[in-house]
Design a protein around this motif. Structure first.
Motif, mmCIF file in Angstrom:
data_model
loop_
_atom_site.group_PDB
_atom_site.id
_atom_site.type_symbol
_atom_site.label_atom_id
_atom_site.label_comp_id
_atom_site.label_asym_id
_atom_site.label_seq_id
_atom_site.Cartn_x
_atom_site.Cartn_y
_atom_site.Cartn_z
ATOM 1 N N PHE A 108 4.767 5.329 -6.268
ATOM 2 C CA PHE A 108 3.368 6.111 -7.054
ATOM 3 C C PHE A 108 2.186 5.113 -7.148
ATOM 4 O O PHE A 108 2.975 3.796 -7.713
ATOM 5 C CB PHE A 108 4.777 6.793 -8.385
ATOM 6 N N ASP A 109 1.134 5.030 -7.258
ATOM 7 C CA ASP A 109 -0.180 4.480 -7.896
ATOM 8 C C ASP A 109 -0.856 5.375 -8.942
ATOM 9 O O ASP A 109 -1.582 6.620 -8.156
ATOM 10 C CB ASP A 109 -0.712 4.390 -6.724
ATOM 11 N N LEU A 110 -0.425 5.277 -10.153
ATOM 12 C CA LEU A 110 -1.307 5.338 -11.420
ATOM 13 C C LEU A 110 -2.293 5.204 -11.677
ATOM 14 O O LEU A 110 -2.188 3.464 -12.149
ATOM 15 C CB LEU A 110 0.045 5.833 -12.218
ATOM 16 N N ASP A 111 -3.149 5.623 -11.987
ATOM 17 C CA ASP A 111 -4.989 5.145 -12.111
ATOM 18 C C ASP A 111 -5.504 6.413 -12.795
ATOM 19 O O ASP A 111 -5.173 7.447 -12.117
ATOM 20 C CB ASP A 111 -5.408 4.409 -11.195
ATOM 21 N N LEU A 112 -6.615 6.092 -13.730
ATOM 22 C CA LEU A 112 -7.641 6.884 -13.981
ATOM 23 C C LEU A 112 -8.351 7.540 -13.048
ATOM 24 O O LEU A 112 -7.944 7.383 -11.877
ATOM 25 C CB LEU A 112 -8.558 6.052 -14.880
ATOM 26 N N PRO A 113 -8.677 9.371 -13.320
ATOM 27 C CA PRO A 113 -9.295 9.655 -12.066
ATOM 28 C C PRO A 113 -10.575 9.115 -11.258
ATOM 29 O O PRO A 113 -10.626 9.035 -10.324
ATOM 30 C CB PRO A 113 -9.782 10.861 -12.671
ATOM 31 N N ASP A 114 -11.153 8.294 -11.471
ATOM 32 C CA ASP A 114 -12.059 8.168 -10.979
ATOM 33 C C ASP A 114 -11.634 7.098 -10.307
ATOM 34 O O ASP A 114 -12.015 6.367 -8.843
ATOM 35 C CB ASP A 114 -13.300 7.470 -12.032
ATOM 36 N N VAL A 115 -10.881 6.000 -10.704
ATOM 37 C CA VAL A 115 -10.222 4.813 -9.917
ATOM 38 C C VAL A 115 -9.272 5.516 -8.574
ATOM 39 O O VAL A 115 -9.635 5.853 -7.151
ATOM 40 C CB VAL A 115 -9.197 3.648 -10.982
ATOM 41 N N ILE A 116 -8.516 6.223 -8.987
ATOM 42 C CA ILE A 116 -7.531 7.501 -7.776
ATOM 43 C C ILE A 116 -8.514 8.284 -7.184
ATOM 44 O O ILE A 116 -8.090 7.905 -5.353
ATOM 45 C CB ILE A 116 -7.110 8.219 -8.595
ATOM 46 N N GLU A 117 -10.196 8.616 -6.915
ATOM 47 C CA GLU A 117 -11.000 9.411 -6.194
ATOM 48 C C GLU A 117 -11.791 7.753 -5.772
ATOM 49 O O GLU A 117 -11.625 8.711 -3.954
ATOM 50 C CB GLU A 117 -12.338 9.776 -7.243
ATOM 51 N N LEU A 118 -11.557 6.863 -5.331
ATOM 52 C CA LEU A 118 -11.727 5.537 -4.771
ATOM 53 C C LEU A 118 -10.968 5.271 -4.021
ATOM 54 O O LEU A 118 -11.363 5.345 -2.697
ATOM 55 C CB LEU A 118 -12.282 4.683 -5.761
ATOM 56 N N ARG A 119 -9.996 5.148 -4.775
ATOM 57 C CA ARG A 119 -8.277 5.024 -3.418
ATOM 58 C C ARG A 119 -7.870 5.799 -2.754
ATOM 59 O O ARG A 119 -8.706 5.394 -1.496
ATOM 60 C CB ARG A 119 -7.075 5.004 -4.806
ATOM 61 N N ARG A 120 -8.659 7.411 -2.623
ATOM 62 C CA ARG A 120 -8.658 7.892 -1.968
ATOM 63 C C ARG A 120 -9.652 7.982 -0.153
ATOM 64 O O ARG A 120 -9.558 8.502 0.494
ATOM 65 C CB ARG A 120 -8.464 9.753 -2.346
ATOM 66 N N THR A 121 -10.658 7.364 -0.798
ATOM 67 C CA THR A 121 -11.785 6.752 -0.075
ATOM 68 C C THR A 121 -10.867 6.138 1.350
ATOM 69 O O THR A 121 -11.138 6.024 2.449
ATOM 70 C CB THR A 121 -12.629 6.240 -0.246
ATOM 71 N N PHE A 122 -9.745 5.107 1.170
ATOM 72 C CA PHE A 122 -9.262 4.130 1.747
ATOM 73 C C PHE A 122 -7.687 4.709 2.036
ATOM 74 O O PHE A 122 -7.391 4.202 2.856
ATOM 75 C CB PHE A 122 -9.011 2.997 0.917
ATOM 76 N N PHE A 123 -6.908 5.337 1.285
ATOM 77 C CA PHE A 123 -5.802 5.657 1.038
ATOM 78 C C PHE A 123 -5.476 7.110 1.256
ATOM 79 O O PHE A 123 -6.256 7.876 0.691
ATOM 80 C CB PHE A 123 -5.064 4.869 0.276
ATOM 81 N N THR A 124 -4.365 7.798 1.572
ATOM 82 C CA THR A 124 -3.476 8.960 1.487
ATOM 83 C C THR A 124 -2.021 9.331 1.445
ATOM 84 O O THR A 124 -1.475 8.250 1.558
ATOM 85 C CB THR A 124 -4.007 9.728 3.090
ATOM 86 N N ASP A 125 -1.911 10.142 0.842
ATOM 87 C CA ASP A 125 -0.975 10.355 -0.003
ATOM 88 C C ASP A 125 0.743 10.247 1.140
ATOM 89 O O ASP A 125 -0.081 10.440 2.561
ATOM 90 C CB ASP A 125 -0.602 11.956 -1.111
ATOM 91 N N THR A 126 1.308 10.323 1.496
ATOM 92 C CA THR A 126 2.430 10.427 2.687
ATOM 93 C C THR A 126 4.005 11.257 1.472
ATOM 94 O O THR A 126 3.574 11.146 0.232
ATOM 95 C CB THR A 126 2.924 9.057 3.193
ATOM 96 N N PRO A 127 5.233 11.435 2.791
ATOM 97 C CA PRO A 127 6.282 11.823 2.094
ATOM 98 C C PRO A 127 6.403 10.858 0.584
ATOM 99 O O PRO A 127 7.335 11.521 -0.023
ATOM 100 C CB PRO A 127 6.671 11.969 2.772
ATOM 101 N N ARG A 128 6.513 9.532 0.985
ATOM 102 C CA ARG A 128 7.043 8.626 0.228
ATOM 103 C C ARG A 128 6.029 7.536 -0.825
ATOM 104 O O ARG A 128 6.127 6.931 -1.059
ATOM 105 C CB ARG A 128 7.349 7.083 0.662
ATOM 106 N N ARG A 129 5.172 7.612 -0.405
ATOM 107 C CA ARG A 129 3.515 7.698 -1.754
ATOM 108 C C ARG A 129 2.386 8.663 -1.889
ATOM 109 O O ARG A 129 2.175 9.192 -1.079
ATOM 110 C CB ARG A 129 3.193 6.061 -0.717
#
Length: 275
Positions: free
Chosen positions: A106-127
């Motif tokens: 699980f990758d936990l962070d504030l909404p603006d940071v997660i928004e940035l992370r989603r530019t580069f990463f996507t959820d998977t069944p294990r992440r």
């Protein structure tokens, strides 16, 4: 995605320092760690990373990350299907460096940071990415509903930036909801905390540490039963890790150890077991 097409907006600059540190380290002939994904992220983000060039603390962030990586790797060796929660994940890429193909992340962070992370990463069944503050108890419900233990929580460069009352509440939340779990965290003591305005990297950004922790044993005062399994400074890393470092890094760390600088000795990297 083309280079420099991601703009930061209001994203905290502090998450960029360790990212750039890993990218710079990866380019070295002898590196503490390799992180080609960090290089890709740096190339894609519209930010003047050159302002951090040549700063000694870049290597410090890499050493800290490398030690946390070792703790995660040891945990997964003992618990291959365990769960790793990255608290304040920022743009960390520990999954890419240490995942074993079986663990839950699980990758936990504030909404603006997660928004940035989603530019580069996507959820998977294990992440799974979770957009929430670590002080919001609701994220724990998401983790327990979607995974089982044992758990390791990695809070790298996170808790010192919270107010002490919030840091105490986070420790209490983890102990209550995930008893017996491991927590990797860094703490800033007086010699480090009181000099942060003169810090080579922190002085270039707005964020400041709020929680001054002279001794990680303080956590047991907050929550009886907390056990400090390991505590290190950057000048006193575990012997197996030190022995694997490039010779120039070993020499630099030996010099730091001899100087016993408060700003170095009062910054600690800790692994604790929650009651």
């Amino acid at each position: 995605m083309t280079e420099r097409d991601v703009r930061l907006g209001t994203i905290q600059e502090t998450l960029l320092i360790p990212l750039y540190g890993r990218a710079v380290e990866t380019r070295k002939q002898e590196a503490v760690l390799r992180d080609p994904v960090a290089e890709q992220l740096v190339a894609a983000i519209d930010y003047d990373f050159a302002r951090f060039d040549g700063l000694p603390s870049l290597l410090g962030t890499v050493l800290r990350t490398s030690l946390f990586d070792r703790w995660v790797a040891h945990f997964l060796a003992e618990h291959p299907t365990g769960t790793v929660v990255e608290i304040g994940t920022g743009l960390n890429t520990r999954y890419e460096r240490t995942d074993n193909g079986r663990a839950r992340w699980f990758d936990l962070d504030l909404p603006d940071v997660i928004e940035l992370r989603r530019t580069f990463f996507t959820d998977t069944p294990r992440r799974t990415m979770i957009a929430a503050s670590v002080t919001d108890v609701a994220w724990a419900d998401t983790v327990t509903a979607r995974s089982g233990g044992p758990y390791l929580f990695a809070a790298e460069a996170v808790l010192p930036y919270l107010e002490e009352t919030d840091a105490r509440d986070v420790i209490g939340l983890l102990a209550d909801r995930f008893p017996g779990s491991l927590l990797a965290l860094d703490t800033s003591g007086p010699g480090h905390f009181d000099t942060q305005d003169e810090h080579d990297a922190l002085s270039k950004v707005e964020a400041r540490m709020q929680w001054n922790c002279a001794d990680p044993a303080q956590l047991a005062e907050w929550r009886p039963g907390v056990e400090v399994l390991a505590t290190h400074t950057l000048s006193n890393l575990p012997a197996p890790m030190y022995d694997e470092l490039p010779a120039p890094v070993q020499d630099m760390l030996s010099g730091l150890a001899a100087q016993r600088l408060p700003r170095v000795e009062d910054y600690r990297l800790n692994l604790v077991r929650l009651p």
